[in-house]
Write a protein that holds these residues in place. Structure first.
Motif, PDB file in Angstrom:
ATOM      1  N   MET A   2       1.111  -1.196   0.137  1.00 58.70           N
ATOM      2  CA  MET A   2       0.367   0.332   0.100  1.00 58.70           C
ATOM      3  C   MET A   2       1.072   1.422   0.190  1.00 58.70           C
ATOM      4  O   MET A   2       2.012   1.412   0.747  1.00 58.70           O
ATOM      5  N   LEU A   3       0.589   1.852  -0.939  1.00 56.90           N
ATOM      6  CA  LEU A   3       1.190   3.464  -1.500  1.00 56.90           C
ATOM      7  C   LEU A   3      -0.091   4.336  -0.727  1.00 56.90           C
ATOM      8  O   LEU A   3      -0.725   4.310  -1.505  1.00 56.90           O
ATOM      9  N   PRO A   4       0.962   5.236  -0.098  1.00 54.58           N
ATOM     10  CA  PRO A   4      -0.025   6.831  -0.553  1.00 54.58           C
ATOM     11  C   PRO A   4       0.048   7.328  -2.074  1.00 54.58           C
ATOM     12  O   PRO A   4       0.624   7.196  -2.855  1.00 54.58           O
ATOM     13  N   LYS A   5      -1.421   7.825  -1.962  1.00 59.29           N
ATOM     14  CA  LYS A   5      -1.267   8.469  -3.496  1.00 59.29           C
ATOM     15  C   LYS A   5      -0.248   9.779  -3.279  1.00 59.29           C
ATOM     16  O   LYS A   5      -0.499  10.981  -2.503  1.00 59.29           O
ATOM     17  N   ALA A   6       0.158  10.291  -4.849  1.00 53.86           N
ATOM     18  CA  ALA A   6       1.261  11.413  -4.849  1.00 53.86           C
ATOM     19  C   ALA A   6       0.979  11.642  -6.230  1.00 53.86           C
ATOM     20  O   ALA A   6       1.156  10.842  -7.193  1.00 53.86           O
ATOM     21  N   ASN A   7       2.502  12.629  -6.773  1.00 56.95           N
ATOM     22  CA  ASN A   7       2.051  12.839  -8.440  1.00 56.95           C
ATOM     23  C   ASN A   7       3.612  11.502  -8.776  1.00 56.95           C
ATOM     24  O   ASN A   7       3.851  11.116  -7.468  1.00 56.95           O
ATOM     25  N   HIS A   8       3.464  11.762  -9.914  1.00 56.75           N
ATOM     26  CA  HIS A   8       4.886  10.805 -10.561  1.00 56.75           C
ATOM     27  C   HIS A   8       6.295  11.153  -9.987  1.00 56.75           C
ATOM     28  O   HIS A   8       6.713   9.767  -9.171  1.00 56.75           O
ATOM     29  N   ARG A   9       6.407  11.933  -9.635  1.00 61.12           N
ATOM     30  CA  ARG A   9       8.117  11.698  -8.957  1.00 61.12           C
ATOM     31  C   ARG A   9       7.835  11.269  -7.806  1.00 61.12           C
ATOM     32  O   ARG A   9       8.758  10.331  -7.291  1.00 61.12           O
ATOM     33  N   GLN A  10       6.848  11.753  -6.567  1.00 59.04           N
ATOM     34  CA  GLN A  10       7.133  11.302  -5.375  1.00 59.04           C
ATOM     35  C   GLN A  10       6.710   9.594  -5.431  1.00 59.04           C
ATOM     36  O   GLN A  10       7.209   9.139  -4.909  1.00 59.04           O
ATOM     37  N   MET A  11       5.848   9.365  -5.852  1.00 58.75           N
ATOM     38  CA  MET A  11       5.433   7.548  -6.096  1.00 58.75           C
ATOM     39  C   MET A  11       7.168   6.688  -6.889  1.00 58.75           C
ATOM     40  O   MET A  11       7.216   5.901  -6.237  1.00 58.75           O
ATOM     41  N   ILE A  12       8.001   7.520  -7.543  1.00 59.34           N
ATOM     42  CA  ILE A  12       8.443   7.088  -8.078  1.00 59.34           C
ATOM     43  C   ILE A  12       9.875   6.487  -6.956  1.00 59.34           C
ATOM     44  O   ILE A  12      10.502   5.491  -6.302  1.00 59.34           O
ATOM     45  N   GLN A  13       9.787   7.491  -5.724  1.00 59.39           N
ATOM     46  CA  GLN A  13      10.102   7.529  -4.613  1.00 59.39           C
ATOM     47  C   GLN A  13      10.226   6.447  -3.841  1.00 59.39           C
ATOM     48  O   GLN A  13      10.381   6.044  -3.441  1.00 59.39           O
ATOM     49  N   PHE A  14       8.867   6.426  -3.702  1.00 62.42           N
ATOM     50  CA  PHE A  14       8.248   5.600  -3.132  1.00 62.42           C
ATOM     51  C   PHE A  14       8.730   3.930  -3.105  1.00 62.42           C
ATOM     52  O   PHE A  14       8.739   3.727  -2.689  1.00 62.42           O
ATOM     53  N   VAL A  15       8.634   3.990  -4.589  1.00 68.51           N
ATOM     54  CA  VAL A  15       8.976   2.814  -5.217  1.00 68.51           C
ATOM     55  C   VAL A  15       9.983   2.337  -4.592  1.00 68.51           C
ATOM     56  O   VAL A  15      10.773   1.161  -4.672  1.00 68.51           O
ATOM     57  N   GLN A  16      11.254   3.460  -5.010  1.00 66.73           N
ATOM     58  CA  GLN A  16      12.756   3.055  -4.810  1.00 66.73           C
ATOM     59  C   GLN A  16      12.578   2.560  -3.250  1.00 66.73           C
ATOM     60  O   GLN A  16      13.002   2.136  -3.503  1.00 66.73           O
ATOM     61  N   ASP A  17      11.853   3.266  -2.510  1.00 69.94           N
ATOM     62  CA  ASP A  17      11.891   2.739  -1.205  1.00 69.94           C
ATOM     63  C   ASP A  17      11.619   0.895  -0.734  1.00 69.94           C
ATOM     64  O   ASP A  17      12.204   0.785   0.201  1.00 69.94           O
ATOM     65  N   GLU A  18      10.396   0.982  -1.447  1.00 67.18           N
ATOM     66  CA  GLU A  18      10.132  -0.258  -1.774  1.00 67.18           C
ATOM     67  C   GLU A  18      10.916  -1.154  -1.801  1.00 67.18           C
ATOM     68  O   GLU A  18      11.521  -2.917  -1.037  1.00 67.18           O
ATOM     69  N   PHE A  19      12.213  -0.950  -2.585  1.00 67.50           N
ATOM     70  CA  PHE A  19      13.591  -1.896  -2.514  1.00 67.50           C
ATOM     71  C   PHE A  19      14.896  -1.257  -2.489  1.00 67.50           C
ATOM     72  O   PHE A  19      15.449  -1.722  -2.505  1.00 67.50           O
ATOM     73  N   VAL A  20      14.423  -0.956  -1.011  1.00 66.64           N
ATOM     74  CA  VAL A  20      15.938   0.017   0.001  1.00 66.64           C
ATOM     75  C   VAL A  20      17.223  -1.565  -0.166  1.00 66.64           C
ATOM     76  O   VAL A  20      18.066  -1.153  -0.216  1.00 66.64           O
ATOM     77  N   ASP A  21      15.883  -2.619   0.556  1.00 66.42           N
ATOM     78  CA  ASP A  21      16.818  -3.708   0.701  1.00 66.42           C
ATOM     79  C   ASP A  21      17.342  -4.798   0.132  1.00 66.42           C
ATOM     80  O   ASP A  21      18.692  -5.322  -0.317  1.00 66.42           O
ATOM     81  N   VAL A  22      17.293  -4.367  -1.286  1.00 63.53           N
ATOM     82  CA  VAL A  22      18.370  -4.753  -2.834  1.00 63.53           C
ATOM     83  C   VAL A  22      19.019  -3.910  -3.462  1.00 63.53           C
ATOM     84  O   VAL A  22      19.706  -4.233  -4.447  1.00 63.53           O
ATOM     85  N   GLN A  23      18.752  -3.044  -2.438  1.00 60.58           N
ATOM     86  CA  GLN A  23      19.482  -1.571  -4.356  1.00 60.58           C
ATOM     87  C   GLN A  23      21.104  -1.986  -4.101  1.00 60.58           C
ATOM     88  O   GLN A  23      21.619  -1.766  -5.046  1.00 60.58           O
ATOM     89  N   SER A  24      21.931  -2.441  -3.222  1.00 63.59           N
ATOM     90  CA  SER A  24      23.472  -2.397  -2.673  1.00 63.59           C
ATOM     91  C   SER A  24      23.678  -3.765  -3.697  1.00 63.59           C
ATOM     92  O   SER A  24      24.894  -3.692  -4.252  1.00 63.59           O
ATOM     93  N   GLN A  25      22.706  -4.361  -4.048  1.00 69.88           N
ATOM     94  CA  GLN A  25      22.930  -5.563  -4.757  1.00 69.88           C
ATOM     95  C   GLN A  25      23.314  -5.262  -6.471  1.00 69.88           C
ATOM     96  O   GLN A  25      23.428  -6.151  -6.895  1.00 69.88           O
ATOM     97  N   TYR A  26      22.579  -4.147  -6.894  1.00 69.80           N
ATOM     98  CA  TYR A  26      22.531  -4.446  -8.183  1.00 69.80           C
ATOM     99  C   TYR A  26      22.726  -2.281  -8.814  1.00 69.80           C
ATOM    100  O   TYR A  26      23.161  -2.183  -7.781  1.00 69.80           O
ATOM    101  N   GLU A  27      22.987  -2.620  -9.686  1.00 68.70           N
ATOM    102  CA  GLU A  27      23.942  -1.188 -10.288  1.00 68.70           C
ATOM    103  C   GLU A  27      23.031  -0.704 -11.131  1.00 68.70           C
ATOM    104  O   GLU A  27      22.291  -1.078 -11.949  1.00 68.70           O
ATOM    105  N   ASP A  28      22.891   0.825 -11.049  1.00 70.85           N
ATOM    106  CA  ASP A  28      21.788   1.702 -12.082  1.00 70.85           C
ATOM    107  C   ASP A  28      20.790   0.935 -12.674  1.00 70.85           C
ATOM    108  O   ASP A  28      19.874   0.550 -13.380  1.00 70.85           O
ATOM    109  N   LEU A  29      19.662   0.926 -10.974  1.00 73.23           N
ATOM    110  CA  LEU A  29      18.141   0.357 -11.290  1.00 73.23           C
ATOM    111  C   LEU A  29      17.559   1.360 -11.854  1.00 73.23           C
ATOM    112  O   LEU A  29      17.948   2.762 -11.503  1.00 73.23           O
TER     113      LEU A  29
END
Length: 228
Positions: A1-28
């Motif tokens: 579940m994510l709060p309603k937001a504009n596109h830029r904010q939504m992309i940031q929310f999505v990035q936050d969802e993947f914070v646990d695996v970000q360090s395992q990949y490059e240029d996501l």
């Protein structure tokens, strides 16, 4: 579940969802689609999130460029399936399971009143076309049906559609599962979703691989696997 937001904010929310695996990949790269703008008894909206490395796309982009094909969009498999089913009138208010089989890998997509709910993934180890394969597949469907009855108490599933079956295994598999689980079964075969409606292209056998569906207003290419 994510709060309603504009596109830029939504992309940031999505990035936050993947914070646990970000360090395992490059240029996501990140993307999302809104599945439900409102969810009963919950705040926010239901969002399908996706992430993958930019470099992963390059071979696909280069391949289509060499073939002279212009890519309008690249999507994950689940969202491609959702878009396809939403475009089929008879499925819009139907509660059903779409079971897509690719080799030994099986994806069960659950739809309630035409709305995508969950994907259940499993791997069947028995040989295709055998009774053991049918038994394993039947067991995985039984678990999903039990989950559905417990979670969606007021809903009755009308059918299980199968994609990816070969001719030699269709009749026995579908008739056995229909009898064992007391539910109607049939091949998933949307009409008029090939380049030529008379060419006999078996779209149901290619739902699990890179699919090219040309619709009236959109061309949709799904050629990447989900990382989440």
């Amino acid at each position: 579940m994510l709060p309603k937001a504009n596109h830029r904010q939504m992309i940031q929310f999505v990035q936050d969802e993947f914070v646990d695996v970000q360090s395992q990949y490059e240029d996501l790269l990140y993307d999302y689609t809104i599945l439900k703008e409102k969810v009963e008894d919950k705040e926010g909206q239901l969002v399908l999130c996706a992430s993958l490395e930019r470099e992963f796309l390059k071979p696909y982009i280069d391949l289509f460029k060499e073939m002279g094909i212009s890519i309008s969009s690249i999507d994950i498999l689940t969202n491609s399936v959702i878009k396809l089913t939403e475009s089929i009138d008879k499925l819009k208010n139907q509660s059903y399971i779409l079971t897509a089989i690719n080799g030994q890998d099986v994806n069960h997509y659950l739809f309630i009143n035409g709305q995508y709910e969950i994907t259940n993934r499993t791997r069947v180890f028995s040989d295709r076309g055998t009774v053991a394969f049918i038994t394993e597949l039947s067991n995985s469907l039984t678990k999903l049906l039990q989950f559905t009855k417990g979670t969606y108490k007021d809903q009755q599933l009308s059918q299980v559609y199968f994609a990816g079956l070969e001719k030699y295994e269709e009749d026995l598999l579908m008739s056995t599962i229909s009898a064992n689980l007391d539910i109607k079964t049939s091949q998933f075969e949307p009409k008029n979703y090939t380049c030529d409606s008379n060419n006999g292209f078996p779209i149901h056998q290619y739902l699990m691989v890179g699919n090219l569906w040309t619709c009236i207003r959109e061309t949709m290419i799904s050629c990447i696997e989900e990382q989440r």
